[in-house]
Write an enzyme that holds these catalytic residues in place. Structure first.
Site, short mmCIF file in Angstrom:
data_model
loop_
_atom_site.label_atom_id
_atom_site.label_comp_id
_atom_site.label_asym_id
_atom_site.label_seq_id
_atom_site.Cartn_x
_atom_site.Cartn_y
_atom_site.Cartn_z
N SER A 1 67.28 7.07 51.20
CA SER A 1 66.71 5.73 51.12
C SER A 1 67.74 4.71 50.70
O SER A 1 67.56 3.52 50.87
CB SER A 1 65.61 5.69 50.07
OG SER A 1 64.68 6.68 50.30
N GLU B 1 65.39 3.20 60.41
CA GLU B 1 66.71 2.60 60.25
C GLU B 1 67.74 3.65 60.66
O GLU B 1 67.72 4.78 60.15
CB GLU B 1 66.94 2.16 58.81
CG GLU B 1 66.10 0.94 58.43
CD GLU B 1 66.16 0.60 56.95
OE1 GLU B 1 66.16 -0.59 56.61
OE2 GLU B 1 66.18 1.53 56.11
N ASN C 1 64.76 -1.25 52.00
CA ASN C 1 64.72 -1.00 50.56
C ASN C 1 65.48 -2.06 49.77
O ASN C 1 65.15 -2.34 48.62
CB ASN C 1 65.24 0.39 50.24
CG ASN C 1 64.20 1.46 50.57
OD1 ASN C 1 63.00 1.15 50.68
ND2 ASN C 1 64.63 2.68 50.76
N HIS D 1 66.56 6.89 58.69
CA HIS D 1 65.67 6.62 57.57
C HIS D 1 64.27 6.27 58.05
O HIS D 1 64.07 5.26 58.72
CB HIS D 1 66.25 5.46 56.73
CG HIS D 1 65.47 5.20 55.49
ND1 HIS D 1 65.25 3.94 54.99
CD2 HIS D 1 64.84 6.05 54.64
CE1 HIS D 1 64.52 4.04 53.91
NE2 HIS D 1 64.26 5.29 53.67
N1 CAA Z 1 49.84 10.64 56.79
C1 CAA Z 1 49.50 10.51 58.08
N2 CAA Z 1 48.74 9.51 58.55
C2 CAA Z 1 48.28 8.62 57.66
C3 CAA Z 1 48.59 8.67 56.30
C4 CAA Z 1 49.41 9.75 55.87
N3 CAA Z 1 49.77 9.90 54.59
N4 CAA Z 1 48.02 7.63 55.65
C5 CAA Z 1 47.37 6.93 56.59
N5 CAA Z 1 47.53 7.51 57.79
C6 CAA Z 1 47.03 7.04 59.06
C7 CAA Z 1 45.54 7.19 59.18
O1 CAA Z 1 45.18 8.46 59.72
C8 CAA Z 1 45.22 6.07 60.14
O2 CAA Z 1 45.55 6.45 61.47
P1 CAA Z 1 44.78 5.86 62.74
O3 CAA Z 1 44.89 4.36 62.66
O4 CAA Z 1 45.52 6.49 63.90
O5 CAA Z 1 43.37 6.34 62.62
C9 CAA Z 1 46.21 4.95 59.75
O6 CAA Z 1 47.28 5.62 59.09
C10 CAA Z 1 45.58 3.94 58.82
O7 CAA Z 1 45.10 4.63 57.67
P2 CAA Z 1 43.82 4.24 56.81
O8 CAA Z 1 42.81 3.54 57.69
O9 CAA Z 1 43.37 5.43 56.03
O10 CAA Z 1 44.38 3.30 55.71
P3 CAA Z 1 45.02 1.88 55.84
O11 CAA Z 1 44.55 1.11 57.01
O12 CAA Z 1 44.83 1.33 54.47
O13 CAA Z 1 46.57 2.19 56.06
C11 CAA Z 1 48.77 2.62 55.34
C12 CAA Z 1 47.30 3.02 55.21
C13 CAA Z 1 49.26 2.93 56.74
C14 CAA Z 1 49.53 3.47 54.32
C15 CAA Z 1 48.90 1.08 55.04
O14 CAA Z 1 48.30 0.78 53.82
C16 CAA Z 1 50.33 0.60 55.01
O15 CAA Z 1 50.91 0.30 56.04
N6 CAA Z 1 50.90 0.49 53.79
C17 CAA Z 1 52.30 0.10 53.60
C18 CAA Z 1 53.14 1.34 53.58
C19 CAA Z 1 54.59 1.04 53.37
O16 CAA Z 1 55.00 -0.04 52.97
N7 CAA Z 1 55.42 2.05 53.66
C20 CAA Z 1 56.86 1.94 53.44
C21 CAA Z 1 57.21 2.31 52.04
S1 CAA Z 1 58.93 2.19 51.77
C22 CAA Z 1 59.53 3.66 52.30
O17 CAA Z 1 58.86 4.56 52.69
C23 CAA Z 1 61.01 3.75 52.31
C24 CAA Z 1 61.61 4.42 51.18
O18 CAA Z 1 62.71 4.90 51.35
C25 CAA Z 1 61.02 4.42 49.84
#
Ligand code: CAA
Length: 478
Positions: A115, A148, A186, A136
């Site tokens: 990350s 990325e 990040n 990434h």
């Molecule tokens: N694994 C697989 N699929 C998942 C999942 C998981 N853990 N969580 C959610 N999903 C899928 C669901 O199955 C659903 O799929 P469909 O649309 O195909 O049915 C979809 O994602 C939406 O899920 P939900 O309806 O349950 O929930 P939501 O609409 O609230 O979305 C979320 C959940 C996708 C996590 C959304 O809240 C989101 O985009 N959050 C932001 C996440 C983010 O910022 N990620 C980056 C973090 S930084 C990083 O990762 C980098 C690093 O190095 C730290």
């Protein structure tokens, strides 16, 4: 054939992404227990897709059938690409890459899902630095569309091109960048999350209120504390440490509350508790009746109208006086006959009202203000009387960081916007947000933050300042 080493949340998600694209995957974990946890991640994630009707049972079996799980790294000898997703500790990664370099055939590309750590340092541990690259993914890997692709000064151009092409085949949008701590996402996201933790620690506002302000007010998919819990507080802490080591920017010093939670083993979703996870019954919204109100400052009419419609009476000698202000609210309070009735108000989007209580505001007036906002359908976010309240104090430095990143030549406006939209699910990229808020408004907000905190990073980026001075309302795009 692709190898994935480390089947935690990220590694298992990455293995699933490759298998969904029809590729054979070998997933490697250190011991049978960790392997069983990895299998559990894969089964839950694909099971959820079946439950939602996104995959048939047969398709799920095919996907899982393409993934072979093992505890032996030697099984990776014939892989064409190996992606590592082990914990974010440089020594671990270096020692793994040394091992993979020995095990894999000479043409295998070794990719790190780091990350924030230096891809160059990881590459240098091998005898094939030209075939080592950063790849990434974002959590949850099967859902977030960004990857990325991080090339170092020695990565062979054909490797960068090949991995970029493969990312498209995986259904992802690649953004190709050089090797700087935090890359694009990040470097912009984590300082914002860290700052939210600092504000919470300082008691500026509550956890749920800060989450609500960013989710309902700005339209982000998750509030900062829900997102920190998703990322993992240990990972966030490590990333902040790496950013700080590179920049020596005080804002990048990991928030003390992160260290405390990590030390206590409260790492977020993966341990069941982090910032969230100790919820009691949700707080009932404030209800008030018969409160009289006054409104002052810029454009008070919309809120006065809404309050009158909701049945509240305006009065010159009010129970509560709501004041729109971009100066410290207390400066207005000290001029009033009854400073205890003054509450600063800042409307964010259509759904949130930040309410700043000064040191002179009475608890009754603060409660009444929250009740009035609830009555007109806004979520009240009570906070202290500090420059930027909650939302601007978190959003504007992030926008400023994006301008500085672009101005440094690291990434284009289009790539930075796409990275934040597709990597974090933001409704708009930072430049799109900046232009819709207004360049001058953000510049002035940053000046107010700088005046209050004397924090160099809050000073408006010179490019932003020059664009406003030149009367521009948008960033120059080629
Ligand atoms: N694994 C697989 N699929 C998942 C999942 C998981 N853990 N969580 C959610 N999903 C899928 C669901 O199955 C659903 O799929 P469909 O649309 O195909 O049915 C979809 O994602 C939406 O899920 P939900 O309806 O349950 O929930 P939501 O609409 O609230 O979305 C979320 C959940 C996708 C996590 C959304 O809240 C989101 O985009 N959050 C932001 C996440 C983010 O910022 N990620 C980056 C973090 S930084 C990083 O990762 C980098 C690093 O190095 C730290």
């Amino acid at each position: 054939m692709v190898g994935v080493v480390g089947l935690g949340t990220m590694g298992a998600g990455i293995a699933e992404v490759f298998a969904r694209a029809g590729l054979r995957v070998i997933g490697v974990e250190a011991d049978p227990e960790a392997l069983a946890r990895g299998r559990g991640h894969l089964e839950r994630s694909t099971g959820r897709a079946v439950d939602r009707g996104k995959l048939t049972g047969g398709e799920r079996d095919e996907i899982l059938g393409r993934i072979t799980l093992t505890t032996s790294r030697d099984d990776l000898r014939d892989a064409d690409l190996v992606v590592e997703a082990i914990p974010e500790i440089l020594d671990y990664k270096v020692s793994l890459l040394e091992d993979l370099d020995r095990i894999c055939k000479p043409e295998t590309v070794l990719a790190t899902n780091t990350s924030s750590l230096s891809v160059t340092a990881v590459a240098a541990a091998t005898g094939r630095p030209g075939r080592v690259i950063g790849l990434h993914f974002f959590n949850p890997a099967p859902v977030m569309r960004l990857v990325e692709v991080v090339g170092t000064v020695v990565t062979e151009p054909s490797v960068v091109a090949g991995i970029t092409e493969l990312s498209v085949r995986l259904g992802k949008t690649p953004v190709t960048v050089g090797d700087r701590a935090g890359f694009v996402v990040n470097r912009l996201l984590l300082p914002y999350l860290n700052q939210a933790a600092v504000l919470l620690d300082l008691g500026l506002a509550g956890r749920d209120e800060i989450d609500a302000a960013m989710r309902l007010g700005v339209g982000l998919p998750m509030g900062p504390f829900a997102l920190l819990d998703l990322i993992g507080l240990d990972t966030a802490y490590e990333i902040m440490g790496v950013l700080f080591d590179e920049t020596r920017d005080r804002r990048h010093a990991p928030a003390p509350v992160l260290r405390e939670l990590v030390t206590a083993g409260l790492l977020g979703r993966k341990t069941g508790r982090g910032f969230h996870g100790d919820e009691t019954a949700p707080r009932e919204p404030e209800q008030v009746a018969g409160v009289t109100f006054g409104v002052a400052g810029d454009d008070p009419s919309s809120i006065a109208e809404a309050l009158t419609k909701a049945g509240f009476a305006g009065s010159d000698d009010p129970d509560v006086l709501l004041r729109f202000s971009d100066r410290p609210v207390v400066e207005h309070a000290v001029r009033l006959r009854r400073p205890s009735s003054l509450v600063g108000v800042h409307l964010v989007g259509d759904r949130v009202a930040e309410l700043a209580a000064t040191v002179l505001t009475s608890p009754e007036a603060a409660r009444a203000a929250a009740g009035l906002m609830t009555a007109i359908g806004r979520t009240p976010v009570p906070c202290k009387d500090r420059a930027g309240f909650v939302v601007d104090a978190l959003l504007y430095p992030y926008l400023n960081d994006a301008v500085r990143m672009y101005d440094s030549g690291y990434a284009s406006i289009a790539d930075i916007d796409a990275a934040m939209r597709l990597g974090c699910g933001y409704p708009a990229g930072p430049f799109e947000m900046l232009e819709s808020l207004g360049l001058a408004r953000v510049r002035d907000g940053l000046r107010a933050l700088y005046a209050e905190h004397r924090e160099p990073a809050y000073a408006p980026a010179p490019l932003l300042d020059h664009l406003v001075t030149a009367g521009m309302t948008a960033l120059p795009r080629p």
